[in-house]
Design an enzyme around this catalytic site. Structure first.
Site, PDB file in Angstrom:
ATOM      1  N   LYS A  11       0.809   7.704   0.093  1.00 44.25           N
ATOM      2  CA  LYS A  11       0.832   8.650   1.224  1.00 44.25           C
ATOM      3  C   LYS A  11       2.174   8.566   1.931  1.00 44.25           C
ATOM      4  CE  LYS A  11       0.541   5.531   4.754  1.00 44.25           C
ATOM      5  NZ  LYS A  11       1.683   5.199   5.597  1.00 44.25           N
ATOM      6  N   VAL A  95       5.475  -1.906  -3.246  1.00 48.32           N
ATOM      7  CA  VAL A  95       4.560  -2.813  -2.536  1.00 48.32           C
ATOM      8  C   VAL A  95       5.143  -3.129  -1.151  1.00 48.32           C
ATOM      9  CG1 VAL A  95       3.492  -5.103  -2.583  1.00 48.32           C
ATOM     10  CG2 VAL A  95       3.682  -3.772  -4.694  1.00 48.32           C
ATOM     11  N   ALA A  96       4.281  -3.077  -0.130  1.00 50.02           N
ATOM     12  CA  ALA A  96       4.696  -3.293   1.264  1.00 50.02           C
ATOM     13  C   ALA A  96       5.848  -2.362   1.635  1.00 50.02           C
ATOM     14  CB  ALA A  96       5.058  -4.767   1.516  1.00 50.02           C
ATOM     15  N   GLY A 101       0.025   1.565  -0.547  1.00 52.16           N
ATOM     16  CA  GLY A 101      -0.295   1.248  -1.937  1.00 52.16           C
ATOM     17  C   GLY A 101      -1.611   0.504  -2.115  1.00 52.16           C
ATOM     18  N   GLY A 102      -1.824  -0.538  -1.320  1.00 47.65           N
ATOM     19  CA  GLY A 102      -3.070  -1.307  -1.441  1.00 47.65           C
ATOM     20  C   GLY A 102      -4.268  -0.466  -1.007  1.00 47.65           C
ATOM     21  N   ASP A 135      -5.916   2.064   6.886  1.00 49.54           N
ATOM     22  CA  ASP A 135      -5.338   3.177   6.110  1.00 49.54           C
ATOM     23  C   ASP A 135      -6.257   3.640   4.981  1.00 49.54           C
ATOM     24  OD1 ASP A 135      -3.059   3.680   7.468  1.00 49.54           O
ATOM     25  OD2 ASP A 135      -1.687   2.734   6.035  1.00 49.54           O
TER      26      ASP A 135
HETATM   27  P1  ATP Z   1       0.523   0.519   4.710  1.00 51.02           P
HETATM   28  O1  ATP Z   1       1.377   1.709   4.410  1.00 51.02           O
HETATM   29  O2  ATP Z   1      -0.953   0.784   4.514  1.00 51.02           O
HETATM   30  O3  ATP Z   1       0.832  -0.134   6.016  1.00 51.02           O
HETATM   31  P2  ATP Z   1       2.097  -0.842   2.758  1.00 51.02           P
HETATM   32  O4  ATP Z   1       2.273   0.294   1.803  1.00 51.02           O
HETATM   33  O5  ATP Z   1       3.228  -1.153   3.649  1.00 51.02           O
HETATM   34  O6  ATP Z   1       0.797  -0.596   3.608  1.00 51.02           O
HETATM   35  P3  ATP Z   1       0.904  -2.349   0.617  1.00 51.02           P
HETATM   36  O7  ATP Z   1       1.685  -1.933  -0.584  1.00 51.02           O
HETATM   37  O8  ATP Z   1      -0.458  -1.772   0.784  1.00 51.02           O
HETATM   38  O9  ATP Z   1       1.735  -2.132   1.948  1.00 51.02           O
HETATM   39  O10 ATP Z   1       0.855  -3.928   0.562  1.00 51.02           O
HETATM   40  C1  ATP Z   1       0.635  -4.770   1.671  1.00 51.02           C
HETATM   41  C2  ATP Z   1       0.201  -6.138   1.136  1.00 51.02           C
HETATM   42  O11 ATP Z   1      -1.115  -6.030   0.627  1.00 51.02           O
HETATM   43  C3  ATP Z   1       1.055  -6.618  -0.021  1.00 51.02           C
HETATM   44  O12 ATP Z   1       2.041  -7.481   0.416  1.00 51.02           O
HETATM   45  C4  ATP Z   1       0.053  -7.319  -0.962  1.00 51.02           C
HETATM   46  O13 ATP Z   1       0.117  -8.703  -0.841  1.00 51.02           O
HETATM   47  C5  ATP Z   1      -1.318  -6.910  -0.484  1.00 51.02           C
HETATM   48  N1  ATP Z   1      -2.086  -6.165  -1.511  1.00 51.02           N
HETATM   49  C6  ATP Z   1      -3.374  -6.389  -1.839  1.00 51.02           C
HETATM   50  N2  ATP Z   1      -3.795  -5.534  -2.771  1.00 51.02           N
HETATM   51  C7  ATP Z   1      -2.770  -4.720  -3.065  1.00 51.02           C
HETATM   52  C8  ATP Z   1      -2.597  -3.634  -3.977  1.00 51.02           C
HETATM   53  N3  ATP Z   1      -3.587  -3.206  -4.767  1.00 51.02           N
HETATM   54  N4  ATP Z   1      -1.400  -3.025  -3.985  1.00 51.02           N
HETATM   55  C9  ATP Z   1      -0.401  -3.446  -3.169  1.00 51.02           C
HETATM   56  N5  ATP Z   1      -0.503  -4.477  -2.310  1.00 51.02           N
HETATM   57  C10 ATP Z   1      -1.682  -5.115  -2.248  1.00 51.02           C
END
Ligand code: ATP
Length: 303
Positions: A11, A95-96, A101-102, A135
């Protein structure tokens, strides 16, 4: 169980207005989220023979996976007793990176489990999504979504008019919690009355035929906090601007930088910008908005 797969789209936040913290410590928000064509692939399959419990394979993510938590919560709430399952995730979303992504992987697992189960109400899925993270509810049905509260109140919006997005992922990760804490430190929160006024403006601002949200509302209140923790965002923003983007924003809690290209030819223009901006980060791509059908579960052959 028949093996199933679904796209789990990333998103972007077309706006993110930050309100005051609530008694549970989470912040009130008003945000319009849009799912885009950058997506993880999530598969739900029977586990190999002899495996006694559900398992998750997601090579790029270490530690507990939200996708596994989603399946466990689904089983617990619905009493589903399918034999042990294996979740496989091809991770493509940074990731993060502020692209959920999660959360989108967890939402995809809820869609897949519901499709395999065959008889689960949408309200149950929404309740499960809210329990998994703020989210997740907005990712349950991909598309354009208005979110309020701390993300638990979601309203699906009609599909947005066409536009394109240049995504510049950076070689940095930002923890969402750290960015919110920095926003508090920098006193970026708006008052309740102001947030209420903005909500009204956003409701009107999603009605235009030519823009996914009225341009002056395309603002991310977390941006200064993200830049404060990851100053490399500044240079990436300039590159996106040089690439010809109409609007440049940070995605969610960052550090991913977005160049928004409005209009029918927006995706084409975003594509052309990729070459100009290449090398700014480990991933530079052009994406476009997607709707609910993009995330629908589909049958696959077991490997
Ligand atoms: P948001 O936009 O919802 O604030 P983000 O995109 O910044 O989140 P994510 O990629 O969702 O962050 O990852 C945050 C943390 O969640 C990662 O550091 C990881 O350790 C943990 N995590 C657990 N499951 C997942 C997954 N399926 N994909 C990515 N990260 C995951």
């Amino acid at each position: 169980m028949r093996p199933l797969a679904a796209h789990a789209p990333a998103k972007i936040n077309l706006c993110l207005f930050l309100g005051p913290p609530r008694s549970d410590g989470r912040h009130e928000l008003v945000s319009v989220m849009q799912s885009v064509s950058l997506a993880d692939e999530v598969r739900l399959l029977p586990a190999a023979e002899g495996v006694a419990s559900d398992e998750v394979f997601c090579p790029r993510v270490r530690g507990p996976n939200l996708a596994g938590a989603a399946l466990a919560a689904f089983r617990e709430r619905t009493g589903w007793d399918a034999p042990p399952l294996r979740i496989e995730i091809d991770k493509r979303i940074p990731v993060a990176g502020g692209m959920a992504g999660g959360s989108t992987d967890a939402a995809a697992v809820l869609r897949l489990a519901a499709a395999a189960h065959g008889d689960v109400q949408e309200s149950v899925l929404l309740e499960l999504a809210a329990g998994l993270g703020s989210d997740v509810p907005a990712q349950l049905r991909p598309g354009r979504v208005l979110t309020e509260g701390a993300g638990e109140r979601v309203q699906a919006l009609p599909d947005a008019p066409a536009f394109g997005v240049l995504v510049i992922a950076l070689d940095a990760a930002l923890s969402t919690a750290a960015v919110y804490a920095e926003a508090d430190e920098l006193e970026l929160c708006r008052g309740e009355a102001e947030l209420e006024r903005l909500l009204e403006q956003v409701r009107e601002g999603v009605g235009a035929d030519s823009e996914p949200l009225a341009r002056p509302l395309m603002v991310n209140d977390l941006e200064h906090a993200a830049i404060s923790l990851a100053p490399a965002i500044r240079a990436a923003r300039e590159r996106a601007r040089d690439g010809g983007a109409d609007i440049v924003m940070v995605s969610g809690s960052g550090p991913t930088v977005l160049g928004i290209f409005l209009g029918e030819d927006g995706f084409k223009r975003a594509h052309r910008a990729v070459e100009r901006v290449a090398g700014t980060g480990p991933l530079v791509i052009a994406v476009q908005p997607v709707g609910a059908e993009f995330g629908e579960p589909r049958p696959i052959e077991a490997a």
